[in-house]
Design a protein around this motif. Structure first.
Motif, PDB file in Angstrom:
ATOM      1  N   ALA A  28       1.171  14.252 -10.276  1.00 39.72           N
ATOM      2  CA  ALA A  28       0.998  13.646  -8.952  1.00 39.72           C
ATOM      3  C   ALA A  28       2.170  12.719  -8.626  1.00 39.72           C
ATOM      4  O   ALA A  28       2.681  12.720  -7.501  1.00 39.72           O
ATOM      5  CB  ALA A  28      -0.322  12.877  -8.900  1.00 39.72           C
ATOM      6  N   ALA A  29       2.579  11.922  -9.610  1.00 40.91           N
ATOM      7  CA  ALA A  29       3.709  11.024  -9.385  1.00 40.91           C
ATOM      8  C   ALA A  29       5.004  11.792  -9.208  1.00 40.91           C
ATOM      9  O   ALA A  29       5.842  11.456  -8.356  1.00 40.91           O
ATOM     10  CB  ALA A  29       3.832  10.039 -10.556  1.00 40.91           C
ATOM     11  N   GLY A  30       5.173  12.852 -10.009  1.00 40.95           N
ATOM     12  CA  GLY A  30       6.411  13.611  -9.945  1.00 40.95           C
ATOM     13  C   GLY A  30       6.558  14.437  -8.682  1.00 40.95           C
ATOM     14  O   GLY A  30       7.518  14.283  -7.923  1.00 40.95           O
ATOM     15  N   PHE A  31       5.573  15.315  -8.443  1.00 43.16           N
ATOM     16  CA  PHE A  31       5.672  16.231  -7.313  1.00 43.16           C
ATOM     17  C   PHE A  31       5.223  15.607  -5.997  1.00 43.16           C
ATOM     18  O   PHE A  31       5.647  16.041  -4.923  1.00 43.16           O
ATOM     19  CB  PHE A  31       4.860  17.502  -7.589  1.00 43.16           C
ATOM     20  CG  PHE A  31       5.457  18.364  -8.657  1.00 43.16           C
ATOM     21  CD1 PHE A  31       6.514  19.206  -8.391  1.00 43.16           C
ATOM     22  CD2 PHE A  31       4.969  18.316  -9.959  1.00 43.16           C
ATOM     23  CE1 PHE A  31       7.084  19.990  -9.382  1.00 43.16           C
ATOM     24  CE2 PHE A  31       5.525  19.096 -10.962  1.00 43.16           C
ATOM     25  CZ  PHE A  31       6.588  19.938 -10.667  1.00 43.16           C
ATOM     26  N   GLY A  32       4.356  14.599  -6.079  1.00 42.03           N
ATOM     27  CA  GLY A  32       3.889  13.975  -4.846  1.00 42.03           C
ATOM     28  C   GLY A  32       4.802  12.896  -4.321  1.00 42.03           C
ATOM     29  O   GLY A  32       4.880  12.670  -3.108  1.00 42.03           O
ATOM     30  N   ILE A  33       5.512  12.196  -5.209  1.00 42.41           N
ATOM     31  CA  ILE A  33       6.339  11.066  -4.801  1.00 42.41           C
ATOM     32  C   ILE A  33       7.798  11.227  -5.224  1.00 42.41           C
ATOM     33  O   ILE A  33       8.714  11.158  -4.390  1.00 42.41           O
ATOM     34  CB  ILE A  33       5.771   9.753  -5.384  1.00 42.41           C
ATOM     35  CG1 ILE A  33       4.361   9.501  -4.852  1.00 42.41           C
ATOM     36  CG2 ILE A  33       6.689   8.591  -5.043  1.00 42.41           C
ATOM     37  CD1 ILE A  33       4.293   9.236  -3.372  1.00 42.41           C
ATOM     38  N   ALA A  34       8.051  11.419  -6.516  1.00 38.25           N
ATOM     39  CA  ALA A  34       9.425  11.389  -7.026  1.00 38.25           C
ATOM     40  C   ALA A  34      10.298  12.491  -6.434  1.00 38.25           C
ATOM     41  O   ALA A  34      11.408  12.223  -5.950  1.00 38.25           O
ATOM     42  CB  ALA A  34       9.409  11.477  -8.556  1.00 38.25           C
ATOM     43  N   VAL A  35       9.812  13.727  -6.473  1.00 42.17           N
ATOM     44  CA  VAL A  35      10.630  14.839  -5.962  1.00 42.17           C
ATOM     45  C   VAL A  35      10.921  14.695  -4.467  1.00 42.17           C
ATOM     46  O   VAL A  35      12.079  14.815  -4.046  1.00 42.17           O
ATOM     47  CB  VAL A  35       9.957  16.191  -6.282  1.00 42.17           C
ATOM     48  CG1 VAL A  35      10.671  17.335  -5.561  1.00 42.17           C
ATOM     49  CG2 VAL A  35       9.963  16.435  -7.788  1.00 42.17           C
ATOM     50  N   PRO A  36       9.903  14.433  -3.612  1.00 41.23           N
ATOM     51  CA  PRO A  36      10.229  14.237  -2.192  1.00 41.23           C
ATOM     52  C   PRO A  36      11.201  13.077  -1.958  1.00 41.23           C
ATOM     53  O   PRO A  36      12.069  13.160  -1.079  1.00 41.23           O
ATOM     54  CB  PRO A  36       8.861  13.952  -1.555  1.00 41.23           C
ATOM     55  CG  PRO A  36       7.881  14.589  -2.470  1.00 41.23           C
ATOM     56  CD  PRO A  36       8.440  14.431  -3.838  1.00 41.23           C
ATOM     57  N   LEU A  71      -4.094  13.597  -0.736  1.00 37.10           N
ATOM     58  CA  LEU A  71      -4.977  14.754  -0.584  1.00 37.10           C
ATOM     59  C   LEU A  71      -4.211  16.071  -0.620  1.00 37.10           C
ATOM     60  O   LEU A  71      -4.744  17.091  -1.070  1.00 37.10           O
ATOM     61  CB  LEU A  71      -5.756  14.651   0.722  1.00 37.10           C
ATOM     62  CG  LEU A  71      -6.982  13.747   0.734  1.00 37.10           C
ATOM     63  CD1 LEU A  71      -7.626  13.755   2.107  1.00 37.10           C
ATOM     64  CD2 LEU A  71      -7.986  14.178  -0.323  1.00 37.10           C
ATOM     65  N   SER A  72      -2.976  16.068  -0.139  1.00 37.45           N
ATOM     66  CA  SER A  72      -2.203  17.312  -0.106  1.00 37.45           C
ATOM     67  C   SER A  72      -1.938  17.863  -1.498  1.00 37.45           C
ATOM     68  O   SER A  72      -1.615  19.045  -1.653  1.00 37.45           O
ATOM     69  CB  SER A  72      -0.874  17.086   0.623  1.00 37.45           C
ATOM     70  OG  SER A  72      -0.038  16.214  -0.118  1.00 37.45           O
ATOM     71  N   LEU A  73      -2.092  17.037  -2.537  1.00 37.72           N
ATOM     72  CA  LEU A  73      -1.845  17.478  -3.907  1.00 37.72           C
ATOM     73  C   LEU A  73      -3.026  18.250  -4.496  1.00 37.72           C
ATOM     74  O   LEU A  73      -2.866  18.951  -5.491  1.00 37.72           O
ATOM     75  CB  LEU A  73      -1.553  16.267  -4.798  1.00 37.72           C
ATOM     76  CG  LEU A  73      -0.350  15.407  -4.410  1.00 37.72           C
ATOM     77  CD1 LEU A  73      -0.329  14.138  -5.251  1.00 37.72           C
ATOM     78  CD2 LEU A  73       0.936  16.181  -4.583  1.00 37.72           C
ATOM     79  N   PHE A  74      -4.203  18.120  -3.898  1.00 42.85           N
ATOM     80  CA  PHE A  74      -5.413  18.634  -4.533  1.00 42.85           C
ATOM     81  C   PHE A  74      -5.729  20.109  -4.281  1.00 42.85           C
ATOM     82  O   PHE A  74      -6.247  20.773  -5.181  1.00 42.85           O
ATOM     83  CB  PHE A  74      -6.613  17.772  -4.126  1.00 42.85           C
ATOM     84  CG  PHE A  74      -6.714  16.503  -4.915  1.00 42.85           C
ATOM     85  CD1 PHE A  74      -7.426  16.461  -6.099  1.00 42.85           C
ATOM     86  CD2 PHE A  74      -6.081  15.348  -4.489  1.00 42.85           C
ATOM     87  CE1 PHE A  74      -7.521  15.288  -6.846  1.00 42.85           C
ATOM     88  CE2 PHE A  74      -6.154  14.179  -5.224  1.00 42.85           C
ATOM     89  CZ  PHE A  74      -6.873  14.151  -6.414  1.00 42.85           C
ATOM     90  N   PRO A  75      -5.492  20.664  -3.103  1.00 40.45           N
ATOM     91  CA  PRO A  75      -5.953  22.048  -2.876  1.00 40.45           C
ATOM     92  C   PRO A  75      -5.399  23.062  -3.864  1.00 40.45           C
ATOM     93  O   PRO A  75      -6.118  23.994  -4.246  1.00 40.45           O
ATOM     94  CB  PRO A  75      -5.465  22.331  -1.447  1.00 40.45           C
ATOM     95  CG  PRO A  75      -5.439  20.989  -0.796  1.00 40.45           C
ATOM     96  CD  PRO A  75      -4.992  20.049  -1.872  1.00 40.45           C
TER      97      PRO A  75
END
Length: 279
Positions: A28-36, A71-75
């Motif tokens: 979640a930290a990597g793909f949800g925050i760090a990469v963007p 929420l976008s990380l969950f589906p």
């Protein structure tokens, strides 16, 4: 209640659950925050690019977008991890021969299974709260570094986001739990479950631009999870958002389908356990 307390006590001491939860928070930290944010740093100052407006990308990471960003990380990604968590919780008992002991010393098979499902639901609350807290902390850090305002969503929006994420996570974890009981172990359950979520449902979503597959999407776990996220502000994948976020069902329908999945897989888990030797 004693059975639920016992299961919660056991779950807290299960290393696999902590590992799965830790992996999810790292993703979640990597793909949800760090990469963007890295992408934003790479393209900032160059104006709109093929990947979108850098300012819009940064805005999606700020605290006021906490609910839709999380929420976008969950589906897609979150559902897969939660399926693993559910499968580990039930499947590990076969490896160590715990089911037989529980059935002879516990209050009965249905009560034992329901206690495990309840403990799983409680554990998921902790995972969801930790995910939102992590994304909030990271968003506040980015806002401070970039000198942006730190507006926060209201309590109602946060509560709705927490509830939606928990409902999505519980439906996926219930699927993993049932598959582990049906296949008497973790390995096959993970294979079948991940193929379902990551291959079959992703393929159906991909066909939506070519064929009218909305009736199929309405009864699948992933598209309903994506619809719930979209209803709370997450960008759909057609708009350049996270894969798995789609808008095919109303929030009410999505909630009913996800709750139905949870109830169905919980019932099947109890039914299979009662009717078949699980030891």
């Amino acid at each position: 209640m004693s059975a639920v307390r016992a299961e919660l006590f056991a779950a807290k001491r299960r290393p696999a659950l902590w590992v799965v939860g830790g992996v999810w928070l790292a993703l979640a930290a990597g793909f949800g925050i760090a990469v963007p944010y890295i992408v934003y740093l790479a393209v900032s100052g160059s104006g709109p690019t093929g990947g979108g407006d850098p300012e819009a990308l940064l805005a999606s990471l700020l605290p006021d977008r906490l609910v839709p960003t999380t929420l976008s990380l969950f589906p897609l990604f979150g559902s897969a991890i939660m399926l693993i968590l559910g499968a580990v919780l039930a499947g590990g008992e076969f490896r160590w021969g715990v089911w037989g002991t529980l059935f002879t010393q516990g209050p009965g098979r249905p009560a034992v299974v329901l206690a495990k499902i309840t403990a799983m639901a409680v554990a998921l609350v902790g995972v969801i709260v930790a995910t939102f807290a992590l994304v909030a902390l990271a968003g506040a850090g980015i806002a401070a570094v970039e000198g942006r305002s730190t507006g926060w969503p209201g309590p109602g929006a946060v509560a709705a986001g927490l509830g939606a994420a928990w409902l999505v996570a519980l439906a996926a974890a219930s699927l993993g739990f049932f598959l582990a009981i049906a296949f008497r172990g973790t390995g096959t359950a993970l294979g079948v479950g991940l193929v379902w979520l990551l291959a079959l449902e992703s393929a159906v979503n991909g066909l939506s631009s070519l064929l009218d597959v909305r009736p199929v999407q309405l009864v699948l776990l992933g598209p309903n999870a994506g619809s719930l996220a979209a209803a709370l502000g997450a960008q759909t994948q057609q708009q350049g958002g996270t894969p798995g976020v789609v808008a095919t069902a109303s929030p009410l329908v999505a909630c009913l389908v996800l709750a139905g999945y949870t109830a169905l897989f919980s019932y099947l888990s109890v039914r299979v356990t009662v009717r078949r030797d699980q030891t």
